[in-house]
Enzyme design. Structure first.
Site, mmCIF file in Angstrom:
data_model
loop_
_atom_site.group_PDB
_atom_site.id
_atom_site.type_symbol
_atom_site.label_atom_id
_atom_site.label_comp_id
_atom_site.label_asym_id
_atom_site.label_seq_id
_atom_site.Cartn_x
_atom_site.Cartn_y
_atom_site.Cartn_z
ATOM 1 C CG LEU A 10 44.908 25.947 37.572
ATOM 2 C CD1 LEU A 10 45.387 27.081 36.667
ATOM 3 C CD2 LEU A 10 43.549 25.439 37.110
ATOM 4 C CG ASP A 40 47.980 43.352 40.777
ATOM 5 O OD1 ASP A 40 48.897 43.949 40.207
ATOM 6 O OD2 ASP A 40 48.156 42.329 41.465
#
Length: 555
Positions: A358, A424
């Protein structure tokens, strides 16, 4: 008299021996000719067969240099005999397979064939995946994007006629203007930058954007010029850089694809899986979310693409050669960074996932949010939501879940996690520029797809406790439950286009079957909610005005 008889006998014996010798030479010549002719007729082993051999668990450097593999490699034109060559200045011995052979063959084939996990289907039969993406539910109109809806806006710093080979562009972010550089001699607008510029308030990328194809091809084939360990995190991750300043997050293969998580192992102690990162991207896209950055599988050369180019001294100190000749390293991290848990090539070929990075936080700041349904990460304690069945009532009163779409966004993420059995999900992120009116980033999916034989219903707690779901999400789930768009089928087809499928399927059939089973569980949970609540309270209608028969037909 006797002497003449002996002489005549000797001449006869010599003539006989000469005839036998000539006959043997002719026979040997015929045999050699037949062998040469036969070797020319034998087809060379395919690239897929060679890659399958590279993926065998017991393959060592000694086996790569064995006459059997070397001869087949030479016939296939993949490599030279594996004699060790000393490369000056590189600090060690380098096998010719470093720059030639199956690794280069796989990456070049991906480039030449324009392999991408985003377009089309392999094979000549009808494409369920293409039919799915052509469905009106995957082509719903979005609000017109305004200038402020783009994450980054880039404009030239200098005029066109004043540019040299190195360009500087400025990105307009909330933090002001920051320079972004690249080499324009190869591409004036690199695919990684186009990906960043395509991020809007509504989605991380456009599934139909042709720039996405260029990005995935770069991830799969472009030369890696730098590899350093990513700081933070519990397990080993590297940041790979490309010549045009693009970067990717690298996660290596640590176990076989069909290895299930030990039932006695806690979720927070599990290995991360490279194939889970790849499969999560494909699943997220099939569900219509488009909130996971593009991920591609790649066969990495441990020596030339990590060891010899890294500037990370901490990482460089962890390289070693295993007893069977495989090149290994382990890095530094909280879990599984030791010689006992080293990542090893076979002998130098290593499977990995590469995810598009990103934009840098200095250009596009992100905010990390703690999930209300975060687990306790304790072997004995329970989280608040595990003890309070009415927990969602408290969440609904708490910002940012008390308004907007944040709650249904979180439930979308819970559905994705349940389908791929990811326990998770302790945090999620959003781009600060868009405030609360934006999508969630579904990052870090390495602990997904660990167990296919058992489902974990607690992952669906947000849906079960809140009884709230987007209408577009519900309609897509129903669509994927139909035989003509079965989730396992479109997932198999989508994954088949990743370059690493040449080695082995990224998900085993039991994992694909588990997707269908879990999808049925999600739909059953929604039905139970609708039985106990008004439909308007359960379904958040985000497709108002698009409820025609073309959208909801058969659903």
């Amino acid at each position: 008299m006797m002497r003449r008889s002996v002489c005549r006998c000797s001449r006869s014996v010599c003539a006989l021996l000469a005839s036998l010798s000539l006959a043997l030479h002719l026979l040997l010549a015929l045999l050699c000719l037949a062998i040469l002719q036969r070797s020319c007729d034998v087809p060379p082993p395919s690239r897929t067969q060679t890659l399958h051999r590279l993926s065998e668990p017991n393959l060592t450097s000694q086996e790569v240099s064995s006459p059997k593999l070397s001869s087949s490699s030479q016939r296939a034109g993949l490599s030279k005999p594996s004699t060790v060559v000393r490369v000056p200045g590189k600090g060690g011995d380098v096998d010719p397979l470093l720059t030639e052979g199956p690794i280069a063959s796989l990456n070049m084939a991906a480039k030449m064939a324009h392999i991408t996990p985003l377009h089309g289907a392999l094979g000549s039969g009808p494409s369920k995946l293409q039919a799915l993406f052509n469905h009106p539910l995957y082509n719903l109109p979005r609000p017109e994007i305004q200038d402020d809806d783009w994450l980054l806006r880039v404009k030239p710093k200098v005029k066109d006629n004043d540019r040299d080979s190195t360009q500087e562009w400025l990105s307009d972010s909330e933090e002001g203007y920051d320079a972004v550089r690249w080499d324009s001699t190869t591409d004036s607008h690199p695919p990684w930058l186009r990906f960043h510029l395509g991020i809007s308030r509504w989605q991380l990328y456009d599934r139909k954007d042709p720039d996405l194809r260029a990005l995935t091809e770069q991830l799969a084939t472009h030369r890696i010029v730098s590899a350093v360990q990513k700081p933070g995190g519990t397990q080993l991750k590297l940041v790979m850089s490309f010549p045009n300043y693009g970067q990717a997050l690298f996660k290596p293969k640590k176990q076989e694809r069909d290895a299930e998580t030990d039932t006695n192992l806690f979720y927070f102690s599990d290995f991360e899986r490279h194939n889970a990162e790849i499969a999560a991207f494909h699943l997220d896209r099939i569900l219509g979310f488009q909130r996971i950055p593009p991920v591609v599988g790649r066969l990495i050369n441990v020596t030339t693409e990590i060891k010899h180019i890294t500037t990370d001294r901490r990482l460089a100190r962890t390289f070693f050669t295993s007893p069977v000749g495989n090149v290994c390293f382990y890095g530094q991290c909280t879990y599984y960074c030791s010689t006992e848990h080293a990542v090893c090539g076979r002998p130098i070929a290593l499977e990995a996932s590469l995810a598009a990075m990103l934009p840098d936080l200095s250009l596009a700041p992100r905010r990390s949010w703690r999930s209300p349904w975060r687990r306790s990460y304790s072997r004995s304690k329970l989280a608040p939501w595990e003890k309070d069945s009415n927990f969602c009532a408290t969440v609904k009163k708490t910002p940012p879940y008390n308004k907007g779409t944040r709650l249904v966004d979180l439930i979308d993420m819970a559905i994705l996690d349940f389908l791929m059995s990811n326990m998770d999900r302790h945090h999620y992120e959003t781009f600060e520029k868009f405030g609360n009116d934006t999508f969630l980033l579904h990052l870090d999916n390495g602990r997904a797809f660990g167990r296919h034989s058992r489902d974990e219903p607690s992952i669906l707690a947000p849906l079960q406790q809140c009884c709230r779901i987007r209408r577009s999400t519900l309609l897509r789930l129903r669509l994927l439950a139909l035989p003509q768009f079965r989730l396992s089928d479109v997932m198999r087809e989508s994954l088949s286009q990743d370059p690493l499928t040449a080695v082995a399927p990224l998900l085993s059939e039991p994992h694909l079957s588990a997707l269908d089973r879990r999808l049925g569980t999600v739909l059953q949970t929604v039905r139970r909610c609708q039985e106990h609540h008004l439909n308007a309270d359960v379904v958040y209608d985000d497709v108002a005005g698009n409820t025609g028969s073309d959208v909801t037909a058969g659903l």
